[in-house]
Design a protein around this motif. Structure first.
Motif, PDB file in Angstrom:
ATOM      1  N   THR A 187     -15.128  88.832   9.062  1.00  0.00           N
ATOM      2  CA  THR A 187     -15.673  87.296   8.942  1.00  0.00           C
ATOM      3  C   THR A 187     -16.272  86.950  10.209  1.00  0.00           C
ATOM      4  O   THR A 187     -17.331  86.207  10.371  1.00  0.00           O
ATOM      5  CB  THR A 187     -14.719  86.498   8.592  1.00  0.00           C
ATOM      6  OG1 THR A 187     -13.419  86.726   9.749  1.00  0.00           O
ATOM      7  CG2 THR A 187     -14.016  86.623   7.124  1.00  0.00           C
ATOM      8  N   ARG A 188     -15.856  87.431  11.382  1.00  0.00           N
ATOM      9  CA  ARG A 188     -16.482  87.291  12.531  1.00  0.00           C
ATOM     10  C   ARG A 188     -17.777  87.797  12.764  1.00  0.00           C
ATOM     11  O   ARG A 188     -18.756  87.061  13.254  1.00  0.00           O
ATOM     12  CB  ARG A 188     -15.412  87.735  13.914  1.00  0.00           C
ATOM     13  CG  ARG A 188     -14.167  87.045  14.082  1.00  0.00           C
ATOM     14  CD  ARG A 188     -13.603  87.513  15.279  1.00  0.00           C
ATOM     15  NE  ARG A 188     -12.213  86.666  15.495  1.00  0.00           N
ATOM     16  CZ  ARG A 188     -11.139  86.743  16.003  1.00  0.00           C
ATOM     17  NH1 ARG A 188     -11.293  88.180  16.856  1.00  0.00           N
ATOM     18  NH2 ARG A 188     -10.325  86.231  16.444  1.00  0.00           N
ATOM     19  N   LEU A 189     -17.717  88.980  12.212  1.00  0.00           N
ATOM     20  CA  LEU A 189     -19.217  89.796  12.580  1.00  0.00           C
ATOM     21  C   LEU A 189     -20.332  88.987  11.416  1.00  0.00           C
ATOM     22  O   LEU A 189     -21.462  88.930  11.799  1.00  0.00           O
ATOM     23  CB  LEU A 189     -19.182  91.117  11.923  1.00  0.00           C
ATOM     24  CG  LEU A 189     -18.601  92.167  12.930  1.00  0.00           C
ATOM     25  CD1 LEU A 189     -18.644  93.582  12.421  1.00  0.00           C
ATOM     26  CD2 LEU A 189     -19.405  92.166  14.162  1.00  0.00           C
ATOM     27  N   HIS A 190     -19.791  88.466  10.494  1.00  0.00           N
ATOM     28  CA  HIS A 190     -20.726  87.740   9.442  1.00  0.00           C
ATOM     29  C   HIS A 190     -21.063  86.621  10.104  1.00  0.00           C
ATOM     30  O   HIS A 190     -22.161  86.154  10.000  1.00  0.00           O
ATOM     31  CB  HIS A 190     -20.003  87.365   8.300  1.00  0.00           C
ATOM     32  CG  HIS A 190     -20.704  86.550   7.390  1.00  0.00           C
ATOM     33  ND1 HIS A 190     -21.899  87.276   6.577  1.00  0.00           N
ATOM     34  CD2 HIS A 190     -20.608  85.235   6.878  1.00  0.00           C
ATOM     35  CE1 HIS A 190     -22.251  86.067   5.833  1.00  0.00           C
ATOM     36  NE2 HIS A 190     -21.664  85.013   5.939  1.00  0.00           N
ATOM     37  N   LYS A 191     -20.164  85.805  10.757  1.00  0.00           N
ATOM     38  CA  LYS A 191     -20.762  84.441  11.395  1.00  0.00           C
ATOM     39  C   LYS A 191     -21.561  84.842  12.814  1.00  0.00           C
ATOM     40  O   LYS A 191     -22.456  83.892  12.778  1.00  0.00           O
ATOM     41  CB  LYS A 191     -19.410  83.862  11.944  1.00  0.00           C
ATOM     42  CG  LYS A 191     -18.505  83.134  10.958  1.00  0.00           C
ATOM     43  CD  LYS A 191     -17.192  82.444  11.668  1.00  0.00           C
ATOM     44  CE  LYS A 191     -16.358  81.759  10.549  1.00  0.00           C
ATOM     45  NZ  LYS A 191     -15.190  81.253  11.256  1.00  0.00           N
ATOM     46  N   ILE A 192     -21.249  85.803  13.278  1.00  0.00           N
ATOM     47  CA  ILE A 192     -22.041  86.029  14.495  1.00  0.00           C
ATOM     48  C   ILE A 192     -23.662  86.531  13.941  1.00  0.00           C
ATOM     49  O   ILE A 192     -24.619  85.989  14.510  1.00  0.00           O
ATOM     50  CB  ILE A 192     -21.766  87.160  15.281  1.00  0.00           C
ATOM     51  CG1 ILE A 192     -20.375  86.951  15.905  1.00  0.00           C
ATOM     52  CG2 ILE A 192     -22.720  87.977  16.092  1.00  0.00           C
ATOM     53  CD1 ILE A 192     -19.602  87.992  16.617  1.00  0.00           C
ATOM     54  N   ARG A 193     -23.658  87.172  12.926  1.00  0.00           N
ATOM     55  CA  ARG A 193     -25.000  87.582  12.337  1.00  0.00           C
ATOM     56  C   ARG A 193     -25.797  86.178  11.544  1.00  0.00           C
ATOM     57  O   ARG A 193     -26.965  86.291  11.817  1.00  0.00           O
ATOM     58  CB  ARG A 193     -24.717  88.509  11.140  1.00  0.00           C
ATOM     59  CG  ARG A 193     -24.621  90.074  11.675  1.00  0.00           C
ATOM     60  CD  ARG A 193     -24.466  91.063  10.535  1.00  0.00           C
ATOM     61  NE  ARG A 193     -24.298  92.395  10.883  1.00  0.00           N
ATOM     62  CZ  ARG A 193     -22.839  92.849  10.646  1.00  0.00           C
ATOM     63  NH1 ARG A 193     -22.174  92.114   9.753  1.00  0.00           N
ATOM     64  NH2 ARG A 193     -22.608  94.138  11.001  1.00  0.00           N
ATOM     65  N   LYS A 194     -25.120  85.498  11.190  1.00  0.00           N
ATOM     66  CA  LYS A 194     -25.674  84.233  10.643  1.00  0.00           C
ATOM     67  C   LYS A 194     -26.005  83.456  11.905  1.00  0.00           C
ATOM     68  O   LYS A 194     -27.226  82.683  11.815  1.00  0.00           O
ATOM     69  CB  LYS A 194     -24.476  83.537   9.883  1.00  0.00           C
ATOM     70  CG  LYS A 194     -25.068  82.201   9.147  1.00  0.00           C
ATOM     71  CD  LYS A 194     -24.029  81.638   8.561  1.00  0.00           C
ATOM     72  CE  LYS A 194     -24.622  80.417   7.474  1.00  0.00           C
ATOM     73  NZ  LYS A 194     -23.605  79.747   6.784  1.00  0.00           N
ATOM     74  N   LYS A 195     -25.040  83.034  12.857  1.00  0.00           N
ATOM     75  CA  LYS A 195     -25.582  82.508  13.826  1.00  0.00           C
ATOM     76  C   LYS A 195     -26.912  82.777  14.620  1.00  0.00           C
ATOM     77  O   LYS A 195     -27.880  82.239  15.235  1.00  0.00           O
ATOM     78  CB  LYS A 195     -24.389  82.604  15.056  1.00  0.00           C
ATOM     79  CG  LYS A 195     -24.895  81.575  16.145  1.00  0.00           C
ATOM     80  CD  LYS A 195     -23.466  81.555  17.149  1.00  0.00           C
ATOM     81  CE  LYS A 195     -23.764  80.455  18.413  1.00  0.00           C
ATOM     82  NZ  LYS A 195     -22.645  80.442  19.289  1.00  0.00           N
ATOM     83  N   TYR A 196     -27.099  84.383  14.795  1.00  0.00           N
ATOM     84  CA  TYR A 196     -27.999  84.839  15.589  1.00  0.00           C
ATOM     85  C   TYR A 196     -29.120  85.449  14.967  1.00  0.00           C
ATOM     86  O   TYR A 196     -29.727  86.520  15.413  1.00  0.00           O
ATOM     87  CB  TYR A 196     -27.481  85.937  16.705  1.00  0.00           C
ATOM     88  CG  TYR A 196     -26.716  85.299  17.773  1.00  0.00           C
ATOM     89  CD1 TYR A 196     -27.185  84.459  18.515  1.00  0.00           C
ATOM     90  CD2 TYR A 196     -25.445  85.204  17.691  1.00  0.00           C
ATOM     91  CE1 TYR A 196     -26.582  83.764  19.841  1.00  0.00           C
ATOM     92  CE2 TYR A 196     -24.527  84.503  18.722  1.00  0.00           C
ATOM     93  CZ  TYR A 196     -25.177  83.968  19.608  1.00  0.00           C
ATOM     94  OH  TYR A 196     -24.190  83.330  20.628  1.00  0.00           O
ATOM     95  N   SER A 197     -29.258  85.249  13.560  1.00  0.00           N
ATOM     96  CA  SER A 197     -30.020  85.989  12.577  1.00  0.00           C
ATOM     97  C   SER A 197     -31.474  85.801  13.007  1.00  0.00           C
ATOM     98  O   SER A 197     -32.300  86.738  12.932  1.00  0.00           O
ATOM     99  CB  SER A 197     -29.940  85.399  11.116  1.00  0.00           C
ATOM    100  OG  SER A 197     -30.131  84.173  10.930  1.00  0.00           O
ATOM    101  N   SER A 198     -31.930  84.546  13.661  1.00  0.00           N
ATOM    102  CA  SER A 198     -33.252  84.501  13.976  1.00  0.00           C
ATOM    103  C   SER A 198     -33.833  85.284  15.117  1.00  0.00           C
ATOM    104  O   SER A 198     -34.877  85.490  15.443  1.00  0.00           O
ATOM    105  CB  SER A 198     -33.643  82.904  14.272  1.00  0.00           C
ATOM    106  OG  SER A 198     -32.741  82.672  15.625  1.00  0.00           O
ATOM    107  N   ARG A 199     -32.669  85.719  15.887  1.00  0.00           N
ATOM    108  CA  ARG A 199     -33.004  86.375  17.036  1.00  0.00           C
ATOM    109  C   ARG A 199     -32.972  88.020  16.845  1.00  0.00           C
ATOM    110  O   ARG A 199     -33.483  88.802  17.695  1.00  0.00           O
ATOM    111  CB  ARG A 199     -31.890  86.160  18.328  1.00  0.00           C
ATOM    112  CG  ARG A 199     -32.168  84.729  18.794  1.00  0.00           C
ATOM    113  CD  ARG A 199     -31.089  84.166  19.849  1.00  0.00           C
ATOM    114  NE  ARG A 199     -30.860  83.016  20.060  1.00  0.00           N
ATOM    115  CZ  ARG A 199     -30.139  82.404  21.030  1.00  0.00           C
ATOM    116  NH1 ARG A 199     -29.249  83.211  21.603  1.00  0.00           N
ATOM    117  NH2 ARG A 199     -30.045  81.235  21.250  1.00  0.00           N
TER     118      ARG A 199
END
Length: 51
Positions: A32-44
């Motif tokens: 869940t933490r990795l999913h949130k990180i990927r979602k937050k920084y997906s544009s980068r």
């Protein structure tokens, strides 16, 4: 050997040990933490196209 005010290696070991203990108790927490990180920084995050 002189005393260091800040030891980055020791800090990273403590963080890694703490997270390992948390994820050992609850493996889904890591996902869940990795999913949130990927979602937050997906544009980068850039994907490298294979030739």
């Amino acid at each position: 050997m002189e005393h260091k005010d800040f030891d980055a290696v020791d800090l990273m070991r403590k963080i890694r040990t703490k997270l390992h203990a948390e994820y050992e108790i609850n493996p889904e927490l890591r996902k869940t933490r990795l999913h949130k990180i990927r979602k937050k920084y997906s544009s980068r995050i850039r994907t490298k196209e294979l030739a």
